[in-house]
Design a protein around this motif. Structure first.
Motif, PDB file in Angstrom:
ATOM      1  N   TYR A   1       0.830  -1.204   0.000  1.00 57.04           N
ATOM      2  CA  TYR A   1       0.000   0.000   0.000  1.00 57.04           C
ATOM      3  C   TYR A   1       0.867   1.258   0.000  1.00 57.04           C
ATOM      4  N   MET A   2       1.984   1.219   0.708  1.00 59.78           N
ATOM      5  CA  MET A   2       2.909   2.351   0.660  1.00 59.78           C
ATOM      6  C   MET A   2       3.416   2.564  -0.763  1.00 59.78           C
ATOM      7  N   GLY A   3       3.739   1.460  -1.437  1.00 57.27           N
ATOM      8  CA  GLY A   3       4.177   1.562  -2.828  1.00 57.27           C
ATOM      9  C   GLY A   3       3.116   2.164  -3.723  1.00 57.27           C
ATOM     10  N   MET A   4       1.853   1.802  -3.482  1.00 61.88           N
ATOM     11  CA  MET A   4       0.754   2.362  -4.278  1.00 61.88           C
ATOM     12  C   MET A   4       0.669   3.876  -4.104  1.00 61.88           C
ATOM     13  N   LEU A   5       0.873   4.353  -2.891  1.00 61.82           N
ATOM     14  CA  LEU A   5       0.836   5.794  -2.659  1.00 61.82           C
ATOM     15  C   LEU A   5       1.970   6.487  -3.410  1.00 61.82           C
ATOM     16  N   GLY A   6       3.106   5.822  -3.516  1.00 65.03           N
ATOM     17  CA  GLY A   6       4.216   6.367  -4.295  1.00 65.03           C
ATOM     18  C   GLY A   6       3.848   6.530  -5.763  1.00 65.03           C
ATOM     19  N   THR A   7       3.068   5.584  -6.310  1.00 67.18           N
ATOM     20  CA  THR A   7       2.670   5.704  -7.715  1.00 67.18           C
ATOM     21  C   THR A   7       1.768   6.917  -7.936  1.00 67.18           C
ATOM     22  N   VAL A   8       0.953   7.250  -6.940  1.00 76.78           N
ATOM     23  CA  VAL A   8       0.078   8.419  -7.083  1.00 76.78           C
ATOM     24  C   VAL A   8       0.919   9.695  -7.127  1.00 76.78           C
ATOM     25  N   MET A   9       1.971   9.764  -6.317  1.00 79.86           N
ATOM     26  CA  MET A   9       2.853  10.935  -6.372  1.00 79.86           C
ATOM     27  C   MET A   9       3.469  11.070  -7.755  1.00 79.86           C
ATOM     28  N   ASN A  10       3.893   9.960  -8.339  1.00 76.22           N
ATOM     29  CA  ASN A  10       4.449  10.010  -9.695  1.00 76.22           C
ATOM     30  C   ASN A  10       3.390  10.423 -10.718  1.00 76.22           C
ATOM     31  N   ALA A  11       2.176   9.924 -10.546  1.00 79.68           N
ATOM     32  CA  ALA A  11       1.098  10.280 -11.465  1.00 79.68           C
ATOM     33  C   ALA A  11       0.830  11.778 -11.438  1.00 79.68           C
ATOM     34  N   LEU A  12       0.838  12.367 -10.250  1.00 81.76           N
ATOM     35  CA  LEU A  12       0.594  13.807 -10.133  1.00 81.76           C
ATOM     36  C   LEU A  12       1.741  14.606 -10.748  1.00 81.76           C
ATOM     37  N   ALA A  13       2.966  14.104 -10.586  1.00 85.80           N
ATOM     38  CA  ALA A  13       4.108  14.789 -11.190  1.00 85.80           C
ATOM     39  C   ALA A  13       3.997  14.785 -12.713  1.00 85.80           C
ATOM     40  N   LEU A  14       3.662  13.628 -13.286  1.00 85.24           N
ATOM     41  CA  LEU A  14       3.529  13.542 -14.740  1.00 85.24           C
ATOM     42  C   LEU A  14       2.376  14.420 -15.223  1.00 85.24           C
ATOM     43  N   GLN A  15       1.285  14.429 -14.477  1.00 83.53           N
ATOM     44  CA  GLN A  15       0.156  15.290 -14.839  1.00 83.53           C
ATOM     45  C   GLN A  15       0.580  16.753 -14.909  1.00 83.53           C
ATOM     46  N   ASP A  16       1.335  17.192 -13.936  1.00 83.13           N
ATOM     47  CA  ASP A  16       1.744  18.594 -13.895  1.00 83.13           C
ATOM     48  C   ASP A  16       2.588  18.956 -15.113  1.00 83.13           C
ATOM     49  N   PHE A  17       3.569  18.117 -15.440  1.00 84.10           N
ATOM     50  CA  PHE A  17       4.449  18.433 -16.568  1.00 84.10           C
ATOM     51  C   PHE A  17       3.714  18.325 -17.903  1.00 84.10           C
ATOM     52  N   LEU A  18       2.742  17.414 -18.010  1.00 80.66           N
ATOM     53  CA  LEU A  18       1.950  17.337 -19.229  1.00 80.66           C
ATOM     54  C   LEU A  18       1.091  18.585 -19.399  1.00 80.66           C
ATOM     55  N   GLU A  19       0.477  19.030 -18.325  1.00 87.39           N
ATOM     56  CA  GLU A  19      -0.406  20.190 -18.438  1.00 87.39           C
ATOM     57  C   GLU A  19       0.387  21.475 -18.674  1.00 87.39           C
ATOM     58  N   GLN A  20       1.651  21.514 -18.205  1.00 87.83           N
ATOM     59  CA  GLN A  20       2.495  22.654 -18.549  1.00 87.83           C
ATOM     60  C   GLN A  20       2.693  22.746 -20.060  1.00 87.83           C
ATOM     61  N   ARG A  21       2.570  21.603 -20.729  1.00 85.11           N
ATOM     62  CA  ARG A  21       2.743  21.561 -22.190  1.00 85.11           C
ATOM     63  C   ARG A  21       1.395  21.608 -22.910  1.00 85.11           C
ATOM     64  N   GLY A  22       0.345  21.961 -22.185  1.00 87.07           N
ATOM     65  CA  GLY A  22      -0.954  22.133 -22.816  1.00 87.07           C
ATOM     66  C   GLY A  22      -1.728  20.862 -23.069  1.00 87.07           C
ATOM     67  N   VAL A  23      -1.302  19.746 -22.457  1.00 92.01           N
ATOM     68  CA  VAL A  23      -1.998  18.474 -22.643  1.00 92.01           C
ATOM     69  C   VAL A  23      -3.001  18.288 -21.511  1.00 92.01           C
ATOM     70  N   ASP A  24      -4.258  18.116 -21.851  1.00 91.40           N
ATOM     71  CA  ASP A  24      -5.300  17.896 -20.851  1.00 91.40           C
ATOM     72  C   ASP A  24      -5.146  16.489 -20.282  1.00 91.40           C
ATOM     73  N   THR A  25      -5.184  16.363 -18.973  1.00 90.52           N
ATOM     74  CA  THR A  25      -4.963  15.058 -18.347  1.00 90.52           C
ATOM     75  C   THR A  25      -5.982  14.799 -17.246  1.00 90.52           C
ATOM     76  N   ARG A  26      -6.098  13.519 -16.899  1.00 89.79           N
ATOM     77  CA  ARG A  26      -6.850  13.093 -15.731  1.00 89.79           C
ATOM     78  C   ARG A  26      -6.046  12.021 -15.015  1.00 89.79           C
ATOM     79  N   VAL A  27      -5.984  12.108 -13.693  1.00 82.71           N
ATOM     80  CA  VAL A  27      -5.395  11.045 -12.887  1.00 82.71           C
ATOM     81  C   VAL A  27      -6.535  10.237 -12.283  1.00 82.71           C
ATOM     82  N   GLN A  28      -6.481   8.926 -12.468  1.00 84.26           N
ATOM     83  CA  GLN A  28      -7.449   8.043 -11.838  1.00 84.26           C
ATOM     84  C   GLN A  28      -6.716   7.121 -10.874  1.00 84.26           C
ATOM     85  N   SER A  29      -7.248   7.010  -9.670  1.00 84.34           N
ATOM     86  CA  SER A  29      -6.594   6.231  -8.622  1.00 84.34           C
ATOM     87  C   SER A  29      -7.452   5.038  -8.220  1.00 84.34           C
ATOM     88  N   ALA A  30      -6.795   3.895  -8.022  1.00 81.89           N
ATOM     89  CA  ALA A  30      -7.490   2.700  -7.557  1.00 81.89           C
ATOM     90  C   ALA A  30      -7.767   2.758  -6.059  1.00 81.89           C
TER      91      ALA A  30
END
Length: 240
Positions: free
Chosen positions: A76-105
């Protein structure tokens, strides 16, 4: 009678946690920005992109378990780490004008949508990048397995498995065997017969049993963009 327009190419990109950390603990902004730029290239060309991220740059459940931690809690700790990575990727994609959604299990409504396959498909159809975090929401499942499962549920055409330190599937470990040869194409049956460890057994079974093709490739500059566009790169693994 009008014909139904062909659906755009849809891919499921699997990125390891090590990618986000650039081989170290935490997030390397320069690396994530480069990956985001390459994903954005594919989106600009009309490719529908979903992403499953690992969390090994923060936590590895199996390794924590070996040090005495309860395996379920460690996962479960590892799963929380993946969410942090997902949010980081979302931020850099949206800086480039790409619309994104993060979905979490794992439900965390302030930062991500819940994982709902039909909603994810609708986002993809609208040209949004969907980033899946928190693995399967269950312990004992690798993010490779989650990548195969998410690809099947979102009706993706192919799983793109980005690997660090290797640019495809080899006849042996190229790090220890200088005679190892890279394979450009093989079937799942070939991989089983040769005893090649393409990915974990559960993910392998899901892909093989459902005829889902996979491309295993490296993380050199430009590789993600090439894989997303559908260029021949790495190793193609498919049903016979």
């Amino acid at each position: 009678m009008p014909t139904t327009p062909a659906r755009a190419r849809r891919v499921l990109l699997k990125l390891s946690g090590e990618t986000f950390g650039g081989g170290a603990t935490g997030v390397d902004p320069a690396v994530v920005d480069r990956v985001a730029a390459e994903v954005a290239e594919g989106v600009a060309e009309g490719v529908q992109v979903a992403v499953v991220v690992g969390g090994g740059n923060f936590f590895r459940g199996a390794e924590l378990s070996e040090r005495g931690m309860d395996r379920s809690r460690a996962d479960y700790m590892g799963m929380l780490g993946t969410v942090m990575n997902a949010l980081a990727l979302q931020d850099f994609l949206e800086q480039r004008g790409v619309d994104t959604r993060v979905q979490s299990a794992i439900t965390m409504g302030q930062v991500a949508e819940p994982y709902i396959p039909r909603r994810a498909i609708r986002h993809l159809e609208k040209g949004r990048v969907v980033i899946f975090g928190a693995g399967a929401g269950l312990p004992f499942f690798s993010t490779d397995t989650v990548a195969a499962q998410r690809a099947l549920e979102t009706h993706s055409d192919v799983v793109l498995m980005a690997k660090n330190g290797v640019d495809g599937v080899y006849t042996a470990d190229p790090k220890t065997d200088p005679s190892a040869q890279k394979l450009e194409h093989l079937t799942y049956a070939d991989a089983l017969a040769r005893g090649l460890e393409v990915l974990d057994a559960t993910a392998f079974s899901l892909c093989m049993g459902n005829g889902l093709p996979m491309v295993v490739f490296g993380m050199e500059r430009g590789d993600v963009a090439a894989a997303v566009r559908g260029e021949r790169i790495g190793t193609l693994v498919e049903a016979g």
